[in-house]
Design a protein around this motif. Structure first.
Motif, PDB file in Angstrom:
ATOM      1  N   GLU A 192       0.863  -1.172   0.000  1.00  0.00           N
ATOM      2  CA  GLU A 192       0.000   0.000   0.000  1.00  0.00           C
ATOM      3  C   GLU A 192       0.904   1.227   0.000  1.00  0.00           C
ATOM      4  OE1 GLU A 192      -3.160   2.559   2.724  1.00  0.00           O
ATOM      5  OE2 GLU A 192      -2.403   0.643   3.474  1.00  0.00           O
ATOM      6  N   TYR A 193       0.770   2.079  -1.012  1.00  0.00           N
ATOM      7  CA  TYR A 193       1.568   3.301  -1.101  1.00  0.00           C
ATOM      8  C   TYR A 193       0.882   4.391  -0.289  1.00  0.00           C
ATOM      9  CZ  TYR A 193       3.851   0.723  -4.819  1.00  0.00           C
ATOM     10  OH  TYR A 193       4.524  -0.237  -5.525  1.00  0.00           O
ATOM     11  N   ILE A 194       1.411   4.657   0.882  1.00  0.00           N
ATOM     12  CA  ILE A 194       0.792   5.621   1.787  1.00  0.00           C
ATOM     13  C   ILE A 194       1.180   7.045   1.405  1.00  0.00           C
ATOM     14  CG2 ILE A 194       0.636   6.375   4.196  1.00  0.00           C
ATOM     15  CD1 ILE A 194       1.243   3.432   4.971  1.00  0.00           C
ATOM     16  N   ALA A 195       2.456   7.267   1.151  1.00  0.00           N
ATOM     17  CA  ALA A 195       2.933   8.603   0.777  1.00  0.00           C
ATOM     18  C   ALA A 195       2.542   8.890  -0.667  1.00  0.00           C
ATOM     19  CB  ALA A 195       4.448   8.687   0.944  1.00  0.00           C
ATOM     20  N   LYS A 196       1.919  10.032  -0.903  1.00  0.00           N
ATOM     21  CA  LYS A 196       1.424  10.381  -2.228  1.00  0.00           C
ATOM     22  C   LYS A 196       2.382  11.347  -2.930  1.00  0.00           C
ATOM     23  CE  LYS A 196      -2.135   7.911  -1.271  1.00  0.00           C
ATOM     24  NZ  LYS A 196      -2.148   6.508  -1.791  1.00  0.00           N
ATOM     25  N   GLU A 237       7.852   9.248   9.287  1.00  0.00           N
ATOM     26  CA  GLU A 237       6.464   9.011   8.913  1.00  0.00           C
ATOM     27  C   GLU A 237       6.376   7.852   7.910  1.00  0.00           C
ATOM     28  OE1 GLU A 237       4.304  13.330   9.576  1.00  0.00           O
ATOM     29  OE2 GLU A 237       4.858  12.741   7.523  1.00  0.00           O
ATOM     30  N   PRO A 238       5.241   7.158   7.861  1.00  0.00           N
ATOM     31  CA  PRO A 238       5.126   5.990   6.971  1.00  0.00           C
ATOM     32  C   PRO A 238       5.109   6.378   5.497  1.00  0.00           C
ATOM     33  CG  PRO A 238       3.023   6.462   8.031  1.00  0.00           C
ATOM     34  CD  PRO A 238       4.026   7.352   8.681  1.00  0.00           C
ATOM     35  N   ALA A 281       5.107   3.445   3.087  1.00  0.00           N
ATOM     36  CA  ALA A 281       4.374   2.321   2.497  1.00  0.00           C
ATOM     37  C   ALA A 281       4.206   1.224   3.538  1.00  0.00           C
ATOM     38  CB  ALA A 281       5.110   1.787   1.282  1.00  0.00           C
ATOM     39  N   GLN A 282       3.147   0.422   3.389  1.00  0.00           N
ATOM     40  CA  GLN A 282       2.939  -0.743   4.234  1.00  0.00           C
ATOM     41  C   GLN A 282       2.978  -1.977   3.341  1.00  0.00           C
ATOM     42  OE1 GLN A 282      -0.338  -0.376   6.886  1.00  0.00           O
ATOM     43  NE2 GLN A 282       0.112  -2.259   8.003  1.00  0.00           N
ATOM     44  N   SER A 285       2.905  -7.738   8.406  1.00  0.00           N
ATOM     45  CA  SER A 285       2.817  -6.389   7.849  1.00  0.00           C
ATOM     46  C   SER A 285       3.996  -5.578   8.356  1.00  0.00           C
ATOM     47  CB  SER A 285       1.502  -5.728   8.275  1.00  0.00           C
ATOM     48  OG  SER A 285       1.492  -4.354   7.926  1.00  0.00           O
ATOM     49  N   THR A 301       6.124  -1.701   7.906  1.00  0.00           N
ATOM     50  CA  THR A 301       5.964  -0.316   7.468  1.00  0.00           C
ATOM     51  C   THR A 301       7.312   0.258   7.069  1.00  0.00           C
ATOM     52  OG1 THR A 301       4.085  -0.006   8.946  1.00  0.00           O
ATOM     53  CG2 THR A 301       5.150   1.984   8.097  1.00  0.00           C
ATOM     54  N   THR A 343       9.370   3.536   6.490  1.00  0.00           N
ATOM     55  CA  THR A 343       9.267   4.921   6.940  1.00  0.00           C
ATOM     56  C   THR A 343      10.287   5.805   6.237  1.00  0.00           C
ATOM     57  OG1 THR A 343      10.767   4.490   8.806  1.00  0.00           O
ATOM     58  CG2 THR A 343       8.392   4.236   9.190  1.00  0.00           C
TER      59      THR A 343
END
Length: 372
Positions: free
Chosen positions: A306-310, A319-320, A322-323, A336, A338, A340
Protein backbone atom coordinates in the motif's frame (compact mmCIF):
# COMPACT_ATOMS: atom_id res chain seq x y z
CA UNK A 1 -4.41 35.19 -37.60
CA UNK A 2 -4.18 31.43 -38.14
CA UNK A 3 -1.06 29.36 -38.62
CA UNK A 4 -1.02 26.52 -41.14
CA UNK A 5 -0.17 23.03 -39.95
CA UNK A 6 1.91 20.94 -42.37
CA UNK A 7 1.79 17.21 -41.65
CA UNK A 8 4.14 14.60 -43.03
CA UNK A 9 5.06 11.08 -41.96
CA UNK A 10 8.46 9.56 -41.27
CA UNK A 11 9.31 5.85 -41.32
CA UNK A 12 10.92 4.92 -38.01
CA UNK A 13 10.95 1.11 -38.22
CA UNK A 14 9.64 -1.97 -39.98
CA UNK A 15 7.69 -4.74 -38.33
CA UNK A 16 8.36 -8.45 -38.84
CA UNK A 17 6.09 -8.45 -41.89
CA UNK A 18 8.28 -5.84 -43.53
CA UNK A 19 5.64 -3.12 -43.23
CA UNK A 20 6.71 0.42 -42.44
CA UNK A 21 5.87 1.98 -39.10
CA UNK A 22 5.35 5.73 -39.42
CA UNK A 23 5.09 8.67 -37.08
CA UNK A 24 3.31 11.94 -37.96
CA UNK A 25 5.38 15.13 -37.91
CA UNK A 26 3.47 18.40 -37.53
CA UNK A 27 5.27 21.59 -38.56
CA UNK A 28 3.93 25.06 -37.83
CA UNK A 29 5.88 27.95 -39.31
CA UNK A 30 5.20 31.60 -38.64
CA UNK A 31 5.56 34.54 -40.99
CA UNK A 32 8.02 36.18 -38.62
CA UNK A 33 11.62 35.05 -38.05
CA UNK A 34 12.37 33.40 -34.73
CA UNK A 35 13.66 30.30 -32.96
CA UNK A 36 13.06 26.68 -33.90
CA UNK A 37 11.29 24.49 -31.35
CA UNK A 38 11.14 20.69 -31.30
CA UNK A 39 8.65 18.82 -29.08
CA UNK A 40 8.18 15.04 -28.96
CA UNK A 41 6.21 12.65 -26.77
CA UNK A 42 5.95 8.95 -25.93
CA UNK A 43 9.50 7.76 -26.54
CA UNK A 44 8.53 5.37 -23.74
CA UNK A 45 5.43 3.62 -25.00
CA UNK A 46 3.38 3.74 -21.78
CA UNK A 47 3.97 7.48 -21.34
CA UNK A 48 1.05 8.71 -23.39
CA UNK A 49 -0.13 11.97 -21.77
CA UNK A 50 2.26 14.03 -23.92
CA UNK A 51 0.14 13.17 -26.95
CA UNK A 52 -2.89 15.03 -25.60
CA UNK A 53 -0.61 17.92 -24.61
CA UNK A 54 0.59 18.13 -28.22
CA UNK A 55 -3.04 17.98 -29.39
CA UNK A 56 -3.85 21.03 -27.26
CA UNK A 57 -0.69 22.80 -28.41
CA UNK A 58 -1.59 22.34 -32.07
CA UNK A 59 -5.17 23.51 -31.56
CA UNK A 60 -4.05 26.63 -29.71
CA UNK A 61 -0.99 27.44 -31.82
CA UNK A 62 -3.16 27.47 -34.96
CA UNK A 63 -4.72 30.65 -33.58
CA UNK A 64 -1.40 32.27 -32.59
CA UNK A 65 1.24 34.34 -34.31
CA UNK A 66 4.35 32.14 -34.31
CA UNK A 67 7.87 33.48 -34.68
CA UNK A 68 10.07 30.84 -36.28
CA UNK A 69 9.02 27.20 -36.50
CA UNK A 70 7.58 24.61 -34.14
CA UNK A 71 8.02 20.89 -34.90
CA UNK A 72 5.78 18.47 -32.97
CA UNK A 73 6.13 14.69 -33.00
CA UNK A 74 3.49 12.84 -30.94
CA UNK A 75 3.76 9.11 -30.33
CA UNK A 76 7.32 9.17 -31.59
CA UNK A 77 7.81 5.50 -30.68
CA UNK A 78 4.93 3.48 -32.17
CA UNK A 79 6.85 0.26 -31.52
CA UNK A 80 6.87 0.86 -27.78
CA UNK A 81 3.27 2.00 -27.68
CA UNK A 82 2.12 -1.26 -29.22
CA UNK A 83 4.07 -3.65 -26.98
CA UNK A 84 1.28 -4.90 -24.72
CA UNK A 85 1.12 -7.64 -22.11
CA UNK A 86 -2.47 -7.96 -21.10
CA UNK A 87 -3.54 -4.64 -19.61
CA UNK A 88 -0.04 -3.15 -19.51
CA UNK A 89 2.17 -1.40 -22.04
CA UNK A 90 5.74 -2.72 -21.84
CA UNK A 91 7.12 0.23 -23.74
CA UNK A 92 10.15 1.38 -21.73
CA UNK A 93 12.70 -1.03 -23.22
CA UNK A 94 13.32 -2.52 -26.65
CA UNK A 95 12.02 -6.08 -26.08
CA UNK A 96 14.64 -7.60 -28.40
CA UNK A 97 17.79 -6.41 -26.63
CA UNK A 98 16.57 -4.66 -23.48
CA UNK A 99 17.77 -1.17 -24.50
CA UNK A 100 16.05 1.80 -22.90
CA UNK A 101 14.22 3.59 -25.73
CA UNK A 102 15.56 6.92 -24.43
CA UNK A 103 19.28 6.09 -24.31
CA UNK A 104 20.36 5.76 -27.95
CA UNK A 105 21.01 9.40 -28.89
CA UNK A 106 24.38 10.56 -30.18
CA UNK A 107 27.04 12.76 -28.61
CA UNK A 108 30.78 12.82 -29.42
CA UNK A 109 32.56 15.09 -26.95
CA UNK A 110 35.95 14.76 -28.64
CA UNK A 111 34.52 15.76 -32.03
CA UNK A 112 32.95 18.86 -30.45
CA UNK A 113 36.28 19.78 -28.89
CA UNK A 114 37.95 19.46 -32.29
CA UNK A 115 35.26 21.62 -33.90
CA UNK A 116 35.83 24.29 -31.24
CA UNK A 117 39.41 24.66 -32.48
CA UNK A 118 38.08 25.81 -35.87
CA UNK A 119 36.17 28.76 -34.36
CA UNK A 120 37.93 32.06 -34.96
CA UNK A 121 37.78 35.18 -32.76
CA UNK A 122 35.87 37.18 -35.37
CA UNK A 123 33.31 34.50 -36.40
CA UNK A 124 29.77 35.54 -35.51
CA UNK A 125 27.59 33.46 -33.20
CA UNK A 126 25.09 32.95 -36.04
CA UNK A 127 27.83 31.63 -38.32
CA UNK A 128 29.18 29.30 -35.64
CA UNK A 129 25.69 27.92 -35.01
CA UNK A 130 25.06 27.31 -38.71
CA UNK A 131 28.39 25.50 -39.16
CA UNK A 132 27.96 23.48 -35.99
CA UNK A 133 24.46 22.37 -36.89
CA UNK A 134 25.73 21.14 -40.25
CA UNK A 135 28.50 19.33 -38.38
CA UNK A 136 26.03 17.67 -35.99
CA UNK A 137 23.67 16.67 -38.79
CA UNK A 138 26.49 15.07 -40.78
CA UNK A 139 27.69 13.19 -37.68
CA UNK A 140 24.20 11.79 -37.03
CA UNK A 141 23.86 10.75 -40.69
CA UNK A 142 27.22 8.99 -40.47
CA UNK A 143 26.12 7.17 -37.33
CA UNK A 144 22.88 6.08 -39.01
CA UNK A 145 24.93 4.66 -41.89
CA UNK A 146 27.00 2.49 -39.54
CA UNK A 147 28.08 -0.47 -41.75
CA UNK A 148 27.49 -3.00 -38.96
CA UNK A 149 23.98 -1.70 -38.41
CA UNK A 150 22.31 -0.36 -35.27
CA UNK A 151 19.81 -1.60 -32.75
CA UNK A 152 16.19 -0.57 -33.21
CA UNK A 153 16.18 1.87 -30.28
CA UNK A 154 19.27 3.67 -31.54
CA UNK A 155 17.93 3.83 -35.11
CA UNK A 156 14.75 5.41 -33.79
CA UNK A 157 16.59 7.83 -31.50
CA UNK A 158 18.95 9.04 -34.20
CA UNK A 159 16.12 9.69 -36.67
CA UNK A 160 14.33 11.77 -34.05
CA UNK A 161 17.56 13.54 -33.08
CA UNK A 162 18.07 14.52 -36.71
CA UNK A 163 14.63 16.17 -36.66
CA UNK A 164 15.69 18.17 -33.59
CA UNK A 165 19.20 19.10 -34.67
CA UNK A 166 18.29 22.62 -35.81
CA UNK A 167 16.13 23.41 -32.80
CA UNK A 168 16.95 26.13 -30.30
CA UNK A 169 14.54 24.67 -27.74
CA UNK A 170 13.81 20.96 -27.32
CA UNK A 171 11.09 19.55 -25.04
CA UNK A 172 10.83 15.79 -24.50
CA UNK A 173 7.48 14.92 -22.91
CA UNK A 174 7.43 12.00 -20.46
CA UNK A 175 5.44 10.51 -17.58
CA UNK A 176 6.46 8.73 -14.41
CA UNK A 177 4.91 5.44 -13.21
CA UNK A 178 2.60 7.05 -10.60
CA UNK A 179 3.90 10.58 -10.53
CA UNK A 180 3.47 14.27 -9.93
CA UNK A 181 4.66 16.89 -12.43
CA UNK A 182 8.40 17.51 -12.50
CA UNK A 183 11.03 18.72 -14.95
CA UNK A 184 14.70 17.97 -15.56
CA UNK A 185 16.69 21.16 -16.11
CA UNK A 186 20.41 21.42 -17.00
CA UNK A 187 22.31 23.39 -14.39
CA UNK A 188 23.34 26.09 -16.89
CA UNK A 189 19.65 26.81 -17.66
CA UNK A 190 18.42 27.10 -14.05
CA UNK A 191 16.88 30.49 -14.77
CA UNK A 192 14.34 28.78 -17.04
CA UNK A 193 12.91 26.70 -14.18
CA UNK A 194 10.36 29.39 -13.33
CA UNK A 195 9.12 29.69 -16.92
CA UNK A 196 7.15 26.42 -16.72
CA UNK A 197 4.14 25.91 -14.44
CA UNK A 198 5.80 22.85 -12.91
CA UNK A 199 6.23 22.64 -9.14
CA UNK A 200 9.19 20.24 -8.89
CA UNK A 201 12.49 20.94 -10.67
CA UNK A 202 15.50 18.61 -10.85
CA UNK A 203 18.79 20.28 -11.81
CA UNK A 204 21.01 17.88 -13.73
CA UNK A 205 24.74 18.21 -14.53
CA UNK A 206 25.69 19.51 -17.97
CA UNK A 207 26.88 16.05 -19.00
CA UNK A 208 25.66 13.33 -21.34
CA UNK A 209 23.87 10.26 -19.98
CA UNK A 210 22.10 9.19 -23.17
CA UNK A 211 18.75 11.03 -23.19
CA UNK A 212 17.46 13.48 -25.80
CA UNK A 213 17.69 16.58 -23.61
CA UNK A 214 21.36 15.83 -22.86
CA UNK A 215 22.09 14.95 -26.50
CA UNK A 216 20.73 18.41 -27.39
CA UNK A 217 22.38 20.67 -24.84
CA UNK A 218 25.68 18.83 -24.24
CA UNK A 219 27.16 19.58 -27.70
CA UNK A 220 26.34 23.29 -27.36
CA UNK A 221 27.50 23.53 -23.75
CA UNK A 222 30.74 21.70 -24.59
CA UNK A 223 31.35 23.94 -27.60
CA UNK A 224 30.64 27.06 -25.57
CA UNK A 225 33.06 26.04 -22.80
CA UNK A 226 35.80 25.05 -25.25
CA UNK A 227 35.54 28.30 -27.24
CA UNK A 228 35.80 30.17 -23.96
CA UNK A 229 38.89 28.19 -23.02
CA UNK A 230 40.55 28.44 -26.45
CA UNK A 231 39.80 32.07 -27.26
CA UNK A 232 38.85 33.58 -23.88
CA UNK A 233 35.64 34.42 -25.68
CA UNK A 234 32.49 34.26 -23.57
CA UNK A 235 29.67 33.35 -25.97
CA UNK A 236 26.19 31.95 -25.45
CA UNK A 237 24.30 29.88 -28.02
CA UNK A 238 20.93 30.02 -26.21
CA UNK A 239 20.08 26.38 -26.86
CA UNK A 240 18.02 24.70 -24.14
CA UNK A 241 16.50 21.24 -23.72
CA UNK A 242 14.30 19.75 -21.01
CA UNK A 243 12.58 16.53 -20.06
CA UNK A 244 9.07 17.31 -18.81
CA UNK A 245 7.35 14.66 -16.67
CA UNK A 246 3.62 15.34 -16.71
CA UNK A 247 2.01 12.95 -14.30
CA UNK A 248 1.49 9.19 -14.47
CA UNK A 249 1.92 6.73 -17.33
CA UNK A 250 -0.92 4.77 -18.97
CA UNK A 251 -3.21 7.78 -18.45
CA UNK A 252 -4.75 10.31 -20.82
CA UNK A 253 -6.46 13.34 -19.27
CA UNK A 254 -7.57 16.10 -21.64
CA UNK A 255 -8.13 18.73 -18.95
CA UNK A 256 -4.68 18.16 -17.46
CA UNK A 257 -3.21 18.18 -20.97
CA UNK A 258 -4.54 21.68 -21.55
CA UNK A 259 -2.92 22.81 -18.29
CA UNK A 260 0.44 21.44 -19.45
CA UNK A 261 0.00 23.01 -22.88
CA UNK A 262 -0.43 26.37 -21.16
CA UNK A 263 2.74 25.72 -19.18
CA UNK A 264 4.69 25.03 -22.38
CA UNK A 265 3.21 28.09 -24.09
CA UNK A 266 4.35 30.25 -21.17
CA UNK A 267 7.90 28.99 -21.71
CA UNK A 268 7.74 29.49 -25.49
CA UNK A 269 6.38 33.01 -25.04
CA UNK A 270 9.24 33.86 -22.69
CA UNK A 271 11.65 32.64 -25.39
CA UNK A 272 10.12 34.93 -28.05
CA UNK A 273 8.49 32.13 -30.02
CA UNK A 274 5.05 33.79 -29.85
CA UNK A 275 4.20 37.31 -31.01
CA UNK A 276 1.96 39.50 -28.86
CA UNK A 277 0.97 36.62 -26.60
CA UNK A 278 -0.18 37.31 -23.02
CA UNK A 279 0.53 33.85 -21.55
CA UNK A 280 2.99 34.14 -18.68
CA UNK A 281 4.18 31.72 -15.97
CA UNK A 282 1.89 31.28 -12.98
CA UNK A 283 2.79 32.57 -9.56
CA UNK A 284 3.29 29.31 -7.68
CA UNK A 285 5.63 27.52 -5.30
CA UNK A 286 8.44 25.83 -7.19
CA UNK A 287 10.88 23.54 -5.43
CA UNK A 288 14.31 22.65 -6.79
CA UNK A 289 16.77 19.88 -6.05
CA UNK A 290 20.11 18.84 -7.50
CA UNK A 291 20.23 15.39 -9.06
CA UNK A 292 22.46 14.08 -6.25
CA UNK A 293 19.63 14.83 -3.80
CA UNK A 294 16.94 13.15 -5.92
CA UNK A 295 17.00 9.84 -4.11
CA UNK A 296 15.66 6.39 -4.88
CA UNK A 297 14.08 4.43 -2.03
CA UNK A 298 14.29 0.65 -2.37
CA UNK A 299 12.39 -1.93 -0.38
CA UNK A 300 14.29 -4.68 1.43
CA UNK A 301 11.14 -6.82 1.52
CA UNK A 302 9.00 -8.32 -1.17
CA UNK A 303 5.26 -8.43 -0.82
CA UNK A 304 2.04 -6.57 -1.51
CA UNK A 305 2.30 -2.81 -1.04
CA UNK A 306 0.00 0.00 0.00
CA UNK A 307 1.57 3.30 -1.10
CA UNK A 308 0.79 5.62 1.79
CA UNK A 309 2.93 8.60 0.78
CA UNK A 310 1.42 10.38 -2.23
CA UNK A 311 3.48 12.04 -4.98
CA UNK A 312 3.93 15.76 -4.40
CA UNK A 313 3.01 15.70 -0.70
CA UNK A 314 5.79 16.32 1.87
CA UNK A 315 6.65 13.56 4.35
CA UNK A 316 8.54 14.07 7.61
CA UNK A 317 11.33 11.84 8.85
CA UNK A 318 9.90 8.70 10.47
CA UNK A 319 6.46 9.01 8.91
CA UNK A 320 5.13 5.99 6.97
CA UNK A 321 5.82 5.76 3.25
CA UNK A 322 4.37 2.32 2.50
CA UNK A 323 2.94 -0.74 4.23
CA UNK A 324 4.05 -4.12 2.92
CA UNK A 325 2.09 -7.35 3.34
CA UNK A 326 4.07 -10.63 3.60
CA UNK A 327 1.84 -13.54 2.58
CA UNK A 328 4.00 -16.15 4.35
CA UNK A 329 3.74 -14.38 7.73
CA UNK A 330 0.11 -13.35 8.02
CA UNK A 331 -0.09 -15.16 11.36
CA UNK A 332 2.92 -13.32 12.89
CA UNK A 333 4.03 -9.78 13.65
CA UNK A 334 5.99 -9.84 10.38
CA UNK A 335 2.81 -10.15 8.33
CA UNK A 336 2.82 -6.39 7.85
CA UNK A 337 5.83 -4.08 7.79
CA UNK A 338 5.96 -0.32 7.47
CA UNK A 339 8.56 1.50 5.39
CA UNK A 340 9.27 4.92 6.94
CA UNK A 341 10.92 8.07 5.61
CA UNK A 342 14.66 8.23 6.45
CA UNK A 343 14.54 12.04 6.36
CA UNK A 344 12.19 14.88 5.47
CA UNK A 345 11.33 14.41 1.80
CA UNK A 346 8.80 14.86 -1.00
CA UNK A 347 7.79 11.74 -2.97
CA UNK A 348 7.79 12.50 -6.69
CA UNK A 349 6.81 9.09 -8.05
CA UNK A 350 6.32 5.51 -6.97
CA UNK A 351 6.28 2.04 -8.49
CA UNK A 352 2.98 1.36 -10.31
CA UNK A 353 2.26 -2.15 -9.06
CA UNK A 354 1.08 -3.38 -5.65
CA UNK A 355 3.16 -6.55 -6.08
CA UNK A 356 6.88 -5.99 -5.55
CA UNK A 357 10.09 -7.96 -5.27
CA UNK A 358 12.72 -7.14 -2.69
CA UNK A 359 15.09 -4.52 -4.09
CA UNK A 360 12.34 -2.77 -6.06
CA UNK A 361 12.69 0.99 -6.61
CA UNK A 362 9.62 1.84 -4.60
CA UNK A 363 9.84 5.67 -4.55
CA UNK A 364 11.87 8.52 -6.00
CA UNK A 365 11.98 11.52 -3.69
CA UNK A 366 13.27 15.06 -3.22
CA UNK A 367 15.63 15.63 -0.30
CA UNK A 368 17.49 18.84 0.59
CA UNK A 369 15.15 20.77 -1.67
CA UNK A 370 14.84 24.56 -1.76
CA UNK A 371 12.16 26.98 -2.87
CA UNK A 372 13.07 28.73 -6.13
Amino acid sequence: MTTEVVKKHMVVAQNASGRNMNVPIYRMKGARPGPTVYIQSSIHGAEVQGNVVIYHLIQRLKQMDICGEIILVPNCNPIGTNIKAGEYTLGRFDPVNGTNWNRGYFFDKEAVQQFAKTVTPEESVAAIKARFRAHLSAAIDKKLAEPWGLGLAQQLNLKLQQLAVNADYVLDLHNGPVSTRHVYIPEYAKQSATLFNIPHCIFIPNVFAGALDEATFCPWWTLQENVKQNLQRDIHFDVEAFTLEMGSQEVINFAEGDIDATSILSYLNAKNVLHECDITPKTMTRLGVYLKDYKTMFTDWGGMVEYIAKPGHPVLKGEPMAQILNIDDLDTDNGSRTLTAPCDLIPILHFPSASVLSGTQLYKVFTNYVEL
